[in-house]
Design an enzyme around this catalytic site. Structure first.
Site: not given
Ligand code: SPD
Length: 293
Positions: A75, A99, A150, A168, A175
């Site tokens: 993050h 998240d 979406d 992100d 999806p």
């Molecule tokens: N293989 C895992 C890839 C995840 C990337 N995104 C994660 C989201 C966290 N906010």
């Protein structure tokens, strides 16, 4: 009884491990003390596991998205690298990221007036608020607005303009697949201001070389400046993860003021990491660009 088998108050024996497979040939295995949540939303399977080494772990569509112990790396790196290059990021869009960890880092920048999250799956946001309150803490900030939609459709339809767009996403299956394709990258370009920056998470340089090469190719057809950078994320495949920095104007190194990087009370990101992240091993340069970047 050895230490990996637990007996509960009913005398039941527990011996649970979760293995995320990487291309079906390797994997990361975590000892699970409890399955806290397991449901199928309208879009994907969602699991929350309590793991002994990494704490609570969110798994979407079978892939680890965040763990309490190492989520800060991802993050901080997806947010602070572009927001520390742009001289005054005010309008930020996060696509995915239900998240809340990326939004939490974005709003540490005092210049940000509005941070919009477009997440397709409302259940991910609810699960994060319930099981990962420290990650979801930014949702309470008055500058944050959440749209359940979406991401590709939102960007194609909106008239809004952004200084920064962050993709992100989860992995390019299920999806999120559409969020790795050129029409989405073109919409991101179109919705950015003339000095806007787009960053996308772009998978593991060890296990996903074909995907990264394709992502890079698609991005260079849209953005004049595309630079890959890396971070060490223990619970992602190969523990080495890539991001694509794409920009209309600013270069991630020459337009970066190192004094800004230390403002945000980070645990991974700092000025040295910012610069070092763009140093790519030779094998990465070769499969991404034939050695050119
Ligand atoms: N293989 C895992 C890839 C995840 C990337 N995104 C994660 C989201 C966290 N906010």
């Amino acid at each position: 009884m050895n230490d990996i088998v637990r007996e509960d108050s009913m005398g039941n024996l527990w011996n649970m491990w979760f293995t995320e497979l990487h291309r079906g040939r390797a994997g990361l295995t975590l000892k699970v003390s409890q399955v806290l949540y397991s449901e199928v939303s309208d879009f994907q399977r969602i699991d929350v596991l309590d793991t002994e080494e990494f704490g609570k772990t969110l798994v979407l569509y079978g892939s680890i998205m965040i763990t309490e112990k190492d989520e800060f790396v991802y993050h901080e790196m997806i947010a602070h690298v572009p927001l520390s290059v742009h001289p005054k990021p005010e309008r930020v869009l996060v696509v995915g990221g239900g998240d809340g960890g990326t939004i939490r880092e974005v709003i540490k920048h005092s210049s940000v007036r509005q941070a919009t999250l477009v997440e397709i799956d409302q259940q991910v946001v609810e699960v994060s608020k319930r099981f990962f309150p420290q990650v979801a803490s930014g949702f309470e900030d008055s500058r944050v607005r959440i749209q359940y939609d979406d991401g590709a459709r939102f960007l194609a339809d909106t008239d809004e303009q952004f200084d920064i767009i962050l993709a992100d996403t989860s992995d390019p299956i299920g999806p999120a697949e559409v969020l790795f394709q050129q029409p989405f990258y073109q919409s991101a370009y179109d919705r950015l201001a003339d000095d806007g920056i787009f960053v996308a998470q772009s998978e593991s340089p060890w296990f996903h070389q074909d995907s990264i090469a394709k992502i890079y190719r698609n991005l260079t057809q849209v953005f004049p400046i595309v630079r890959m950078y890396l971070a060490h994320i223990p619970t992602y495949p190969s523990a080495l993860w890539s991001f694509a920095f794409c920009s209309k104007k600013y270069d991630p190194l020459t337009d970066f003021d190192p004094r800004r990087a230390d403002e945000f009370l980070c645990r991974y990101y700092n000025a040295e990491i910012h610069t070092a992240g763009f140093a790519l091993p030779q094998y990465v340069k070769e499969f991404v660009t034939g050695g050119q970047v």
